[in-house]
Scaffold this active site. Structure first.
Site, PDB file in Angstrom:
ATOM      1  N   GLY A  12       0.806  -1.210   0.000  1.00 53.76           N
ATOM      2  CA  GLY A  12       0.000   0.000   0.000  1.00 53.76           C
ATOM      3  C   GLY A  12       0.841   1.263   0.000  1.00 53.76           C
ATOM      4  N   LYS A  13       0.152   2.374   0.262  1.00 59.32           N
ATOM      5  CA  LYS A  13       0.799   3.675   0.189  1.00 59.32           C
ATOM      6  C   LYS A  13       0.712   4.380   1.535  1.00 59.32           C
ATOM      7  CE  LYS A  13       0.761   4.264  -4.765  1.00 59.32           C
ATOM      8  NZ  LYS A  13       0.766   5.281  -5.827  1.00 59.32           N
ATOM      9  N   THR A  37      -0.655   6.499   4.764  1.00 61.43           N
ATOM     10  CA  THR A  37      -1.882   6.656   5.537  1.00 61.43           C
ATOM     11  C   THR A  37      -1.551   7.307   6.866  1.00 61.43           C
ATOM     12  OG1 THR A  37      -3.926   5.563   6.248  1.00 61.43           O
ATOM     13  CG2 THR A  37      -1.856   4.418   6.721  1.00 61.43           C
ATOM     14  N   TRP A  38      -2.580   7.602   7.621  1.00 66.24           N
ATOM     15  CA  TRP A  38      -2.426   8.226   8.943  1.00 66.24           C
ATOM     16  C   TRP A  38      -2.986   7.301  10.002  1.00 66.24           C
ATOM     17  CZ3 TRP A  38      -6.356   9.571  12.418  1.00 66.24           C
ATOM     18  CH2 TRP A  38      -5.960  10.325  13.521  1.00 66.24           C
ATOM     19  N   HIS A  39      -2.330   7.260  11.146  1.00 62.31           N
ATOM     20  CA  HIS A  39      -2.862   6.594  12.329  1.00 62.31           C
ATOM     21  C   HIS A  39      -2.882   7.601  13.466  1.00 62.31           C
ATOM     22  CE1 HIS A  39      -2.667   2.846  10.274  1.00 62.31           C
ATOM     23  NE2 HIS A  39      -1.351   2.770  10.268  1.00 62.31           N
ATOM     24  N   CYS A  86      -3.857   6.446   1.132  1.00 65.69           N
ATOM     25  CA  CYS A  86      -3.723   5.192   0.371  1.00 65.69           C
ATOM     26  C   CYS A  86      -3.480   5.435  -1.116  1.00 65.69           C
ATOM     27  CB  CYS A  86      -4.942   4.299   0.584  1.00 65.69           C
ATOM     28  SG  CYS A  86      -5.278   3.923   2.317  1.00 65.69           S
ATOM     29  N   PHE A 111      -5.144  -3.578   9.880  1.00 66.54           N
ATOM     30  CA  PHE A 111      -6.229  -2.653   9.531  1.00 66.54           C
ATOM     31  C   PHE A 111      -6.243  -1.452  10.468  1.00 66.54           C
ATOM     32  CE2 PHE A 111      -8.106  -5.456  12.737  1.00 66.54           C
ATOM     33  CZ  PHE A 111      -8.755  -4.551  13.571  1.00 66.54           C
TER      34      PHE A 111
END
EC number: 2.3.1.181
Length: 265
Positions: A75-76, A78-80, A215, A198
């Site tokens: 994937g690319k 992302t934020w958490h 993403c 996830f």
């Protein structure tokens, strides 16, 4: 399948730094490979952090120089962060590993979780994760009496043809308003054991997504349980529900190796 072990690493004031969680993933992964521990799902909440998968382009990173952690998942970027339930299932699967089937199982557990809160979600053809579909558009664009069929599959680098079937909504070729992703999925498999997992948006501040192209998908938005339901929803509420559905889906799955099609001689 053997019984799953769930580990609640930390939430709220006890949020877990990304590097700490990554180190723990690798430790559990190594232990699972040699059968020292059972299949394990790490559940947690992170402080704000951007992570970039292996296919992230420079143009997709924050333009203001915000720090990004490069990780070894697919994937690319992302934020958490706060308000997001993160799960890292570390499972030993039959080889050759069917990664798509693993992704579908995670999606199914999250779709069931959202449904229990009264929110209908779906898969979208060609894209991983869990989605809130945009409202139907009554009339497609017309130019010179011809109906225009904008098919993103013709130019979308993120379209994965393996993600298809009756359980997927058709890719959005203009027949719906903007789809919104409520759960992102990014996986790595090493030595037949999964890592990463996830991130389900429960009640995050969506402004964090404004600095990136989540993403790598430019034509979709971001959803959360709280925004879609129009009420406050907490991770404390969602956690036991997500655990239950993950256990039900993952423990009862019929695990099979990926089918390798033989090329005709």
């Amino acid at each position: 399948m053997s019984e799953l072990r769930f580990v609640r690493m930390g939430f709220g004031a006890d949020r877990v730094e990304y590097q700490e969680a990554w180190d723990e993933q690798r430790r559990v992964h190594a232990a699972r490979f040699v059968d020292e521990v059972p299949d394990t799902v790490l559940l947690l909440e992170h402080p704000p952090v951007y992570t970039a998968g292996r296919r992230t382009e420079d143009s997709e990173r924050p333009l203001d120089g915000t720090p990004v952690i490069d990780v070894d998942r697919g994937g690319k970027i992302t934020w958490h962060g706060p308000g997001q339930l993160v799960g890292y299932p570390i499972q030993k699967l039959p080889r050759p590993v069917d990664v798509v089937a693993h992704v579908r199982r995670l999606e199914e557990a999250l779709i069931r979780t959202c449904a229990e809160f009264g929110l209908e979600t779906s898969r979208v053809e060609g894209r991983s994760g869990v989605w809130v579909l945009g409202d139907p558009v009554e009339q497609r664009p017309v130019l010179g009496g011809l109906s225009l069929d904008f098919d993103p599959r013709l130019s979308d680098d993120e379209f994965d043809p393996r993600l298809n079937g009756p359980e997927y909504a058709p890719s959005n070729a203009g027949q719906r308003r903007e789809d919104r992703k409520i759960a992102a999925i990014g996986i790595r498999v090493a030595k037949g054991v999964t890592m990463h997992g996830f991130a389900l948006n429960v009640n995050p501040d969506n402004k964090w997504f404004d600095k990136i192209i989540p993403c790598g998908i430019r034509d979709a938005g971001v959803a959360s349980l709280a925004n879609e339901l129009g009420r406050d929803v907490t991770i404390e509420e969602v956690l036991p529900v997500a655990e239950r559905h993950l256990r039900d889906v993952l423990e009862n799955a019929e695990l099979k190796p990926r089918v390798i099609e033989k090329t005709p001689a």
